[in-house]
Design an enzyme around this catalytic site. Structure first.
Site, PDB file in Angstrom:
ATOM      1  N   ASP A 157      46.552  60.071  21.476  1.00  0.00           N
ATOM      2  CA  ASP A 157      45.745  60.379  20.283  1.00  0.00           C
ATOM      3  C   ASP A 157      46.245  61.655  19.600  1.00  0.00           C
ATOM      4  OD1 ASP A 157      43.720  59.899  18.477  1.00  0.00           O
ATOM      5  OD2 ASP A 157      42.203  60.981  19.633  1.00  0.00           O
ATOM      6  N   ASN A 192      40.967  49.920  15.604  1.00  0.00           N
ATOM      7  CA  ASN A 192      41.914  50.520  14.650  1.00  0.00           C
ATOM      8  C   ASN A 192      42.202  49.605  13.453  1.00  0.00           C
ATOM      9  OD1 ASN A 192      43.852  52.208  17.243  1.00  0.00           O
ATOM     10  ND2 ASN A 192      42.181  53.008  15.990  1.00  0.00           N
TER      11      ASN A 192
HETATM   12  C1  IPE Z   1      42.068  55.603  20.466  1.00  0.00           C
HETATM   13  O1  IPE Z   1      42.186  56.585  19.491  1.00  0.00           O
HETATM   14  C2  IPE Z   1      43.051  54.507  20.212  1.00  0.00           C
HETATM   15  C3  IPE Z   1      44.461  54.847  20.409  1.00  0.00           C
HETATM   16  C4  IPE Z   1      44.939  55.993  20.781  1.00  0.00           C
HETATM   17  C5  IPE Z   1      45.385  53.778  20.176  1.00  0.00           C
HETATM   18  P1  IPE Z   1      41.231  56.604  18.220  1.00  0.00           P
HETATM   19  O2  IPE Z   1      41.633  57.756  17.413  1.00  0.00           O
HETATM   20  O3  IPE Z   1      41.248  55.271  17.548  1.00  0.00           O
HETATM   21  O4  IPE Z   1      39.804  56.793  18.889  1.00  0.00           O
HETATM   22  P2  IPE Z   1      38.494  57.507  18.330  1.00  0.00           P
HETATM   23  O5  IPE Z   1      38.177  56.887  16.994  1.00  0.00           O
HETATM   24  O6  IPE Z   1      38.789  58.956  18.213  1.00  0.00           O
HETATM   25  O7  IPE Z   1      37.452  57.227  19.386  1.00  0.00           O
HETATM   26  C1  IPE Z   2      46.525  57.879  17.676  1.00  0.00           C
HETATM   27  O1  IPE Z   2      46.503  58.866  16.723  1.00  0.00           O
HETATM   28  C2  IPE Z   2      47.290  56.651  17.248  1.00  0.00           C
HETATM   29  C3  IPE Z   2      46.419  55.507  16.950  1.00  0.00           C
HETATM   30  C4  IPE Z   2      45.132  55.465  17.091  1.00  0.00           C
HETATM   31  C5  IPE Z   2      47.075  54.310  16.495  1.00  0.00           C
HETATM   32  P1  IPE Z   2      45.427  58.881  15.549  1.00  0.00           P
HETATM   33  O2  IPE Z   2      45.974  58.105  14.400  1.00  0.00           O
HETATM   34  O3  IPE Z   2      44.091  58.431  16.030  1.00  0.00           O
HETATM   35  O4  IPE Z   2      45.409  60.411  15.198  1.00  0.00           O
HETATM   36  P2  IPE Z   2      44.139  61.298  14.862  1.00  0.00           P
HETATM   37  O5  IPE Z   2      43.201  61.192  16.011  1.00  0.00           O
HETATM   38  O6  IPE Z   2      43.542  60.763  13.600  1.00  0.00           O
HETATM   39  O7  IPE Z   2      44.693  62.680  14.715  1.00  0.00           O
HETATM   40 MG    MG Z   3      42.534  59.435  16.856  1.00  0.00          MG
END
Ligand code: IPE
Ligand code: IPE
Ligand code: MG
Length: 241
Positions: free
Chosen positions: A14, A62
């Protein structure tokens, strides 16, 4: 590091979006740098002797992101699989993608199938990539597959786990998660491997995923090696008390 031998490590990767935004770049640029971090970690994990590495790349939730970002992620995943498969064959890393496939574009499904086919005999490390993954969905789908006759009352944990593996297109011998790492500062599971993490050690770091490298993985493993896992029991030394 011998303590890492035969471990199942899972990572919620993340922080890509924030990494990019802090640099005035679009979120998709963060995902490009995130994919580079994946390369480094897969190699470091294999060298460290980790048995199974499960990476959360795209959650079922997502899909709710802007379509431009979703498109960029889907293209990146396909590219990653196409390019990295050869390297995984050379390093004897078996690739397996868990999660739903019925909502993925056909070209990505073909890339997944090709990666899995070409690496099927690899045995040094098992790399599982979670795409369109929801642990709640997998558990519900496995429950729907319990045989109706003579099913539920005699169902063992192992039998249910093999149904779960079928749902996720995984192989049955993966085993429970020993160490779950989440980068990016949030301390939650976001619907990842809820069943498999029953006794996982949890490790949260503020580091954003594109900045997570070999040194950070080693720090997480060192932290893990200091944990005392009891699985609900008492340690032998304390038994007389
Ligand atoms: C979890 O991260 C999913 C992945 C890392 C692929 P998210 O960014 O989607 O999760 P939340 O929304 O912070 O819970
Ligand atoms: C994780 O990084 C990757 C995916 C969830 C696909 P994020 O895209 O959630 O990054 P933040 O949490 O918004 O910084
Ligand atoms: Mg995230």
């Amino acid at each position: 590091m011998s303590a890492a031998l035969s471990l199942h490590v899972a990572i919620i990767m993340d922080g890509n979006g924030r990494w990019a935004q802090r640099r005035g770049m679009p979120r998709s640029a963060g995902h490009v740098h995130g994919a580079k971090a994946v390369n480094g970690i897969v190699e470091a994990a294999a060298q460290t002797g980790i048995r199974t590495l499960t990476l959360y790349a795209f959650s079922a939730d997502n899909w709710g992101r802007p379509s431009l970002e979703v498109d960029a992620l889907m293209r990146l995943l396909q590219r990653y699989l196409t390019i990295e498969t050869r390297q995984c064959v050379e390093q004897s890393i078996r690739i397996n993608v868990i999660g739903r496939r019925d909502r993925l574009r056909p070209s990505l499904v073909r890339a997944i199938e090709q990666s899995e086919r070409l690496t099927a005999a690899c045995s040094r490390m098992h790399l599982r990539i979670a795409i369109d993954y929801s642990s709640q969905h997998s558990i519900l789908e496995a429950a729907r597959r319990v045989p109706r006759h003579g099913g539920l009352s005699a169902l063992s944990i192992e039998e249910f786990e093999s149904l779960l593996a079928q749902v996720d297109h995984s192989v049955a011998d993966t085993g429970a998660v020993d160490l779950l790492i989440r980068t990016g500062g949030e301390q939650r599971l976001s619907d990842f491997l809820l069943w498999d993490c029953a006794y996982a050690e949890l490790y949260f770091t503020d580091r954003l995923w594109p900045d997570f490298g070999e040194a950070e993985l080693k720090a997480a493993l060192a932290d893990y090696s200091r944990r005392q896992r009891r699985f609900g029991k008492v340690l032998a030394a304390a038994e007389t008390g």
